[in-house]
Enzyme design. Sequence first.
Site, PDB file in Angstrom:
ATOM      1  CE  LYS A 158     -12.134 -13.203-123.437  1.00  0.00           C
ATOM      2  NZ  LYS A 158     -12.399 -14.110-122.625  1.00  0.00           N
ATOM      3  N   GLY A 195       0.123 -30.133-121.647  1.00  0.00           N
ATOM      4  CA  GLY A 195       0.199 -28.612-121.361  1.00  0.00           C
ATOM      5  C   GLY A 195       0.715 -28.405-119.744  1.00  0.00           C
ATOM      6  N   GLY A 255       1.442 -25.169-118.249  1.00  0.00           N
ATOM      7  CA  GLY A 255       1.478 -23.981-117.761  1.00  0.00           C
ATOM      8  C   GLY A 255       0.788 -23.510-116.428  1.00  0.00           C
ATOM      9  CG  ASN A 256      -2.633 -20.866-114.164  1.00  0.00           C
ATOM     10  OD1 ASN A 256      -3.426 -21.292-114.142  1.00  0.00           O
ATOM     11  ND2 ASN A 256      -1.985 -19.721-113.202  1.00  0.00           N
ATOM     12  CB  ALA A 257      -4.486 -24.899-116.980  1.00  0.00           C
ATOM     13  N   GLY A 258      -2.325 -26.639-116.291  1.00  0.00           N
ATOM     14  CA  GLY A 258      -1.401 -27.919-116.359  1.00  0.00           C
ATOM     15  C   GLY A 258      -0.766 -28.187-114.834  1.00  0.00           C
TER      16      GLY A 258
END
Length: 430
Positions: A120, A232, A234-237
């Site tokens: 990371k 949520g 966003g991208n994932a949801g």
Amino acid sequence: MSQQVPSATSTSVSANGQFNPFAMAQAQLDAAAEILGLDPQIHALLREPLREMQVSLPVRMDDGTVRVFKAFRVQYNDARGPTKGGLRFHPNETIDLVRALAAWMTWKCAVVDIPLGGGKGGIVCNTRELSAGELERLSRAYIRQIGRILGPEMDVPAPDMYTNPQIMAWMADEYSVLQGHNDFGVITGKPLGLGGSKVREDATARGGMSCIREAARLLGMDTRGKTMAIQGFGNAGQYAALLGEELLGVKVVAVSDSKGGIYAPEGLPASAVVAHKRATESVRGFPGAQPISNRELLELDVDILVPAALENQINAQNAPNIRAKICAELANGPTTPEADDILYRNGVYVIPDFLCNAGGVTVSYFEMVQNAYNYYWNAETVKQRLDEKMTAAFHAVHETAQRLKVNNRMAAYCVAVQRVAEAVRLRGWA
Ligand code: NAD
């Protein structure tokens, strides 16, 4: 009683009494090590990052002055292959947070059995205060300093918080200039026009759908027409809603974002809600749906619950009220350890975060493979290979949970730690 796995709310504190994410990551490893009876020497090695670099980056600002930015890269463990993990541009970045995230990447790559270690990195900065030119110079400065420990055979960054495909493209370019030849495989999450992979955009949710499908099979549940609530959007949801409909035939009955949620027992058309969200920046006000709070959404009587927003959403207070049969954690850390135990006792089938959301890193790995071959797969090939990886990972975790009589989260840790420990042992490091 399941083994408790420390999470973001547990009391992992450093000597000065502050919450320390790295102490928490170490406590999680310690819990898995105890169950596995891990060799103490391997355990000691896995408790610390193998390598880390901290640098100062002088960057010329638009007004002619030079500002110095602090930056990090942690290569936690590369026993199984080159390290892999995101780059975060955040004002509150600390080395201990980067260490913890690098440790978690090590376990995530191992649980999906891709031949990579965990890393990371980050730069302490506020991207909102930087012009496009300043952001580009900062990104290139990072590669000029950290590039010496990066490379497709060494360590491969990717986008993360406040970094994006354009930043990855600048970094791939800077690295290629330093090498004297194109070397796009040094970084993933690149735009499609510069060596990115097809299917990267929805990979996280897509991988989660493979896990839900397998969990439903085990529970004897036909997903067609079953209800799903998603926290949520966003991208994932959003992709969870679209792919839940497309791949599993579920009925999405509730979704929410930071501004509130919507509920329609007869089902919400996913693509129309996505279009509404993109047009109005919220799911609220979607025609025909009733408002619902985030708290109510989590406690709905649905078959599948998908936390896809923030950490610590399911806690000791609301866990007893969770009625879903499957809880698929696309978000990182949505469930506290106390809640984990309650869900386990109540028979909720939890698909833990670093398994459920590993589709993203899996397609990042596919991007590295395609860059190395300089030959690009079609979308169907990527989807099929992603599904194979996620399905195998899901069953490895499920079987370990049954065998060790632990919850799925602890089982995922055990699978991952055992794989890294095996590589360490085979290499003769301990
Ligand atoms: P995003 O920024 O695209 O979306 C986050 C969504 O959560 C937004 O719709 C936001 O409105 C909503 N939200 C914020 N606060 C909320 C609240 N209190 N209640 C309900 N909704 C709220 O982020 P994302 O990329 O979709 O990531 C979501 C989660 O998934 C994070 O935990 C992230 O770490 C995890 N994740 C994402 C990926 C990926 O590839 N996108 C990969 C791995 C893990």
